[in-house]
Design a protein around this motif. Structure first.
Motif, mmCIF file in Angstrom:
data_model
loop_
_atom_site.group_PDB
_atom_site.id
_atom_site.type_symbol
_atom_site.label_atom_id
_atom_site.label_comp_id
_atom_site.label_asym_id
_atom_site.label_seq_id
_atom_site.Cartn_x
_atom_site.Cartn_y
_atom_site.Cartn_z
ATOM 1 N N VAL A 184 12.783 -29.452 -5.985
ATOM 2 C CA VAL A 184 12.856 -29.036 -4.579
ATOM 3 C C VAL A 184 11.450 -28.831 -4.023
ATOM 4 C CG1 VAL A 184 13.580 -27.209 -3.005
ATOM 5 C CG2 VAL A 184 15.148 -28.019 -4.773
ATOM 6 N N HIS A 185 10.579 -28.175 -4.781
ATOM 7 C CA HIS A 185 9.190 -28.006 -4.344
ATOM 8 C C HIS A 185 8.544 -29.361 -4.060
ATOM 9 C CE1 HIS A 185 8.024 -23.766 -4.519
ATOM 10 N NE2 HIS A 185 8.836 -23.610 -5.558
ATOM 11 N N GLU A 186 8.755 -30.302 -4.969
ATOM 12 C CA GLU A 186 8.167 -31.635 -4.838
ATOM 13 C C GLU A 186 8.673 -32.335 -3.578
ATOM 14 O OE1 GLU A 186 7.548 -35.467 -7.774
ATOM 15 O OE2 GLU A 186 9.478 -34.428 -7.822
ATOM 16 N N VAL A 187 9.982 -32.295 -3.349
ATOM 17 C CA VAL A 187 10.568 -32.975 -2.194
ATOM 18 C C VAL A 187 10.115 -32.324 -0.892
ATOM 19 C CG1 VAL A 187 12.739 -33.461 -0.993
ATOM 20 C CG2 VAL A 187 12.561 -33.836 -3.463
ATOM 21 N N VAL A 188 10.107 -31.001 -0.856
ATOM 22 C CA VAL A 188 9.669 -30.296 0.349
ATOM 23 C C VAL A 188 8.213 -30.625 0.667
ATOM 24 C CG1 VAL A 188 9.147 -28.010 1.311
ATOM 25 C CG2 VAL A 188 11.362 -28.440 0.220
ATOM 26 N N GLU A 189 7.377 -30.682 -0.350
ATOM 27 C CA GLU A 189 5.972 -31.033 -0.134
ATOM 28 C C GLU A 189 5.827 -32.451 0.402
ATOM 29 O OE1 GLU A 189 3.821 -30.311 -3.707
ATOM 30 O OE2 GLU A 189 4.040 -28.115 -3.586
ATOM 31 N N GLU A 190 6.607 -33.375 -0.117
ATOM 32 C CA GLU A 190 6.547 -34.759 0.368
ATOM 33 C C GLU A 190 7.019 -34.839 1.823
ATOM 34 O OE1 GLU A 190 8.911 -36.867 -2.452
ATOM 35 O OE2 GLU A 190 7.305 -36.993 -3.950
#
Length: 312
Positions: A33-39
């Protein structure tokens, strides 16, 4: 950037949500989720801030992409779009506002015909496409899927070019191509050097023996396709960048000195949204009357020919 995980997170962002809540609603790990939100944030589709107890909270930005996706969801809530849509699927959907052959779509994207078939298959299985012979089109009740695809493509190009050139504005685009205006020489050079860009518009007429000097920066043409800018595209780029009688006169001068294909010019004009003006220009070249304010009279175009020593 756009895949199932990104759409699942956007689905969950009907209001501000913490990373923990997104983890619970999507079923993805906290790390994912952190990765997707950052992208999504890097691409201007999400913003995050710190709230109570320093919790990170995400919210969707009010972009044309988000609004188009919300409309698509609300009108077709029974369809699991995150399962079906990827970046390349949206690129293919961009072309499906009218019946098109797979070969026609593949020619306009840096992918194979086989890959286009693969991307169309899930949509066809769910009756989201109509097929007439060898041509595919989005079903009439799903035209907002094309709207979402086009909003996504516009956003994708705008975000990409502004990374290199802050003053860049996308004038026209397809999934694999874009015509961009800039305000500074530095921004133009950045796009040409780092973004597969090529100078177009009046600055490129020198290749045809015509040298024009303009106060504004020329537009930059971006393409993922291995093609040169044709004279038909160059004329349309000139008109899309700015439509006035001066540029129309220069474009007419180019057409009088250079071999071009009328059918291809008409098709290119349709693609770039300048059909009416191109038809007026062709009428002028055929000696037929026109009423366009942008078409010069015969005396003016003859004076221009003398000025630039054009004999044809």
């Amino acid at each position: 950037m756009m895949g199932e995980a990104h759409l699942r997170v956007l689905d969950a962002l009907t209001e501000d949500q913490s990373i923990t809540t997104l983890h619970e609603q999507t079923g993805y790990s906290m790390g994912r989720v952190h990765e997707v939100v950052e992208e999504l944030e890097q691409n201007g589709l999400v913003v995050t801030k710190r709230r109570n107890r320093n919790r990170r909270v995400a919210s969707a930005t009010e972009t044309a992409v988000f609004r188009a996706y919300r409309r698509l969801q609300s009108q077709h809530s029974h369809i699991d779009f995150p399962e079906l849509l990827s970046r390349r699927t949206l690129h293919v959907c961009w072309f499906l506002d009218q019946p098109r052959k797979v070969s026609e779509i593949a020619d306009r994207l840096p992918i194979t015909r086989q890959r286009v078939y693969q991307l169309l298959a899930p949509l066809q299985e769910r009756a989201m496409l109509t097929k007439d012979g060898t041509q595919y089109k989005i079903a009439d009740d799903l035209t907002n899927l094309v709207e979402f695809a086009r909003a996504f493509v516009d956003h994708e190009h705008a975000h990409r070019v502004r990374e290199y050139a802050p003053s860049a504005v996308v004038l026209w685009s397809t999934p694999a191509e874009a015509l961009v205006s800039v305000e500074s020489k530095q921004d133009r050079e950045q796009l040409v050097d780092t973004d597969n860009g090529a100078v177009s518009g009046l600055a490129r007429y020198e290749e045809y023996g015509l040298t024009f000097f303009g106060a504004n920066q020329p537009p930059v043409f971006y393409s993922e396709l291995d093609t040169e800018i044709t004279v038909e595209q160059l004329v349309c780029h000139t008109l899309v960048a700015k439509t006035d009688s001066r540029r129309t006169s220069y474009a007419l001068l180019l057409l009088t000195t250079t071999a071009f294909d009328e059918d291809r010019l008409r098709a290119t004009a349709t693609e770039y949204g300048v059909t009416g003006l191109i038809e007026d220009m062709l009428s002028f070249l055929h000696g037929e009357p026109t009423s366009s304010e942008y078409i010069p009279n015969t005396r003016d175009i003859e004076a221009l020919k003398q000025q630039y020593e054009v004999t044809s």
